[in-house]
Design a protein around this motif. Structure first.
Motif, short mmCIF file in Angstrom:
data_model
loop_
_atom_site.label_atom_id
_atom_site.label_comp_id
_atom_site.label_asym_id
_atom_site.label_seq_id
_atom_site.Cartn_x
_atom_site.Cartn_y
_atom_site.Cartn_z
N LEU A 30 0.81 -1.22 0.00
CA LEU A 30 0.00 0.00 0.00
C LEU A 30 0.85 1.26 0.00
O LEU A 30 0.32 2.37 -0.03
N GLY A 31 2.16 1.11 0.05
CA GLY A 31 3.05 2.27 0.05
C GLY A 31 3.00 3.04 1.36
O GLY A 31 3.22 4.25 1.37
N ALA A 32 2.73 2.35 2.45
CA ALA A 32 2.53 3.02 3.73
C ALA A 32 3.74 2.95 4.66
O ALA A 32 3.66 3.38 5.80
N LEU A 33 4.86 2.43 4.18
CA LEU A 33 6.05 2.36 5.02
C LEU A 33 6.92 3.60 4.82
O LEU A 33 6.90 4.22 3.75
N ALA A 34 7.68 3.93 5.83
CA ALA A 34 8.68 4.99 5.71
C ALA A 34 9.72 4.53 4.68
O ALA A 34 9.91 3.33 4.47
N PRO A 35 10.40 5.47 4.02
CA PRO A 35 11.37 5.10 2.99
C PRO A 35 12.41 4.08 3.45
O PRO A 35 12.72 3.14 2.71
N GLU A 36 12.94 4.22 4.64
CA GLU A 36 13.95 3.28 5.13
C GLU A 36 13.34 1.88 5.31
O GLU A 36 13.96 0.88 4.97
N GLU A 37 12.12 1.84 5.84
CA GLU A 37 11.44 0.56 6.02
C GLU A 37 11.13 -0.07 4.67
O GLU A 37 11.30 -1.28 4.49
N ASP A 38 10.70 0.74 3.73
CA ASP A 38 10.38 0.27 2.39
C ASP A 38 11.61 -0.37 1.74
O ASP A 38 11.53 -1.47 1.17
N ARG A 39 12.76 0.27 1.86
CA ARG A 39 14.01 -0.27 1.31
C ARG A 39 14.38 -1.59 1.98
O ARG A 39 14.81 -2.53 1.32
N ARG A 40 14.19 -1.65 3.28
CA ARG A 40 14.54 -2.87 4.02
C ARG A 40 13.68 -4.04 3.56
O ARG A 40 14.17 -5.15 3.36
N VAL A 41 12.38 -3.78 3.39
CA VAL A 41 11.49 -4.85 2.92
C VAL A 41 11.87 -5.26 1.50
O VAL A 41 11.98 -6.44 1.20
N ALA A 42 12.09 -4.29 0.63
CA ALA A 42 12.46 -4.60 -0.76
C ALA A 42 13.75 -5.41 -0.82
O ALA A 42 13.84 -6.39 -1.57
N ASP A 43 14.73 -5.02 -0.02
CA ASP A 43 16.00 -5.76 0.01
C ASP A 43 15.77 -7.20 0.48
O ASP A 43 16.34 -8.14 -0.07
N HIS A 44 14.95 -7.36 1.50
CA HIS A 44 14.68 -8.70 2.02
C HIS A 44 13.95 -9.54 0.99
O HIS A 44 14.28 -10.71 0.78
N LEU A 45 12.95 -8.96 0.32
CA LEU A 45 12.19 -9.70 -0.68
C LEU A 45 13.07 -10.19 -1.82
O LEU A 45 12.82 -11.26 -2.39
N ALA A 46 14.11 -9.44 -2.13
CA ALA A 46 15.02 -9.83 -3.21
C ALA A 46 15.83 -11.06 -2.84
O ALA A 46 16.33 -11.76 -3.72
N ARG A 47 15.95 -11.35 -1.54
CA ARG A 47 16.80 -12.46 -1.09
C ARG A 47 16.03 -13.63 -0.48
O ARG A 47 16.61 -14.69 -0.29
N CYS A 48 14.78 -13.44 -0.14
CA CYS A 48 14.06 -14.46 0.62
C CYS A 48 12.89 -15.03 -0.19
O CYS A 48 11.89 -14.34 -0.40
N GLY A 49 13.02 -16.27 -0.62
CA GLY A 49 11.98 -16.91 -1.41
C GLY A 49 10.63 -16.99 -0.71
O GLY A 49 9.60 -16.63 -1.31
N PRO A 50 10.57 -17.43 0.55
CA PRO A 50 9.27 -17.52 1.23
C PRO A 50 8.57 -16.17 1.37
O PRO A 50 7.37 -16.06 1.16
N CYS A 51 9.32 -15.14 1.71
CA CYS A 51 8.70 -13.81 1.83
C CYS A 51 8.31 -13.27 0.45
O CYS A 51 7.29 -12.60 0.29
N GLY A 52 9.14 -13.58 -0.56
CA GLY A 52 8.80 -13.18 -1.93
C GLY A 52 7.51 -13.81 -2.39
O GLY A 52 6.67 -13.17 -3.03
#
Length: 74
Positions: A30-52
């Motif tokens: 929904l685009g409701a995270l702060a920019p730093e949080e958004d980057r952290r989630v995006a970085d994690h999704l790039a590396r984690c199959g289950p979360c992806g």
């Protein structure tokens, strides 16, 4: 992900790619995270199959919510 790592109790299992972010996916799509949080989630999704995979399940939610109008809620 306000509150830091301790705020991730529901999905706090650690893996090679760090703490899981599934509990933040709704806010992420929904685009409701702060920019730093958004980057952290995006970085994690790039590396984690289950979360992806979990992300793919909710990624279309904003588009689907846009189809609902006030009459549909009555």
């Amino acid at each position: 992900m306000t509150g830091g790592a301790d705020g991730e109790a529901a999905d706090a299992g650690t893996t090679d790619s760090g703490r899981h972010v599934r509990s933040f996916l709704g806010a992420y799509v929904l685009g409701a995270l702060a920019p730093e949080e958004d980057r952290r989630v995006a970085d994690h999704l790039a590396r984690c199959g289950p979360c992806g995979a979990a992300y793919l399940e909710v990624a279309e939610a904003p588009s689907l919510l846009a189809l609902v109008d006030e009459e549909d809620l009555r």
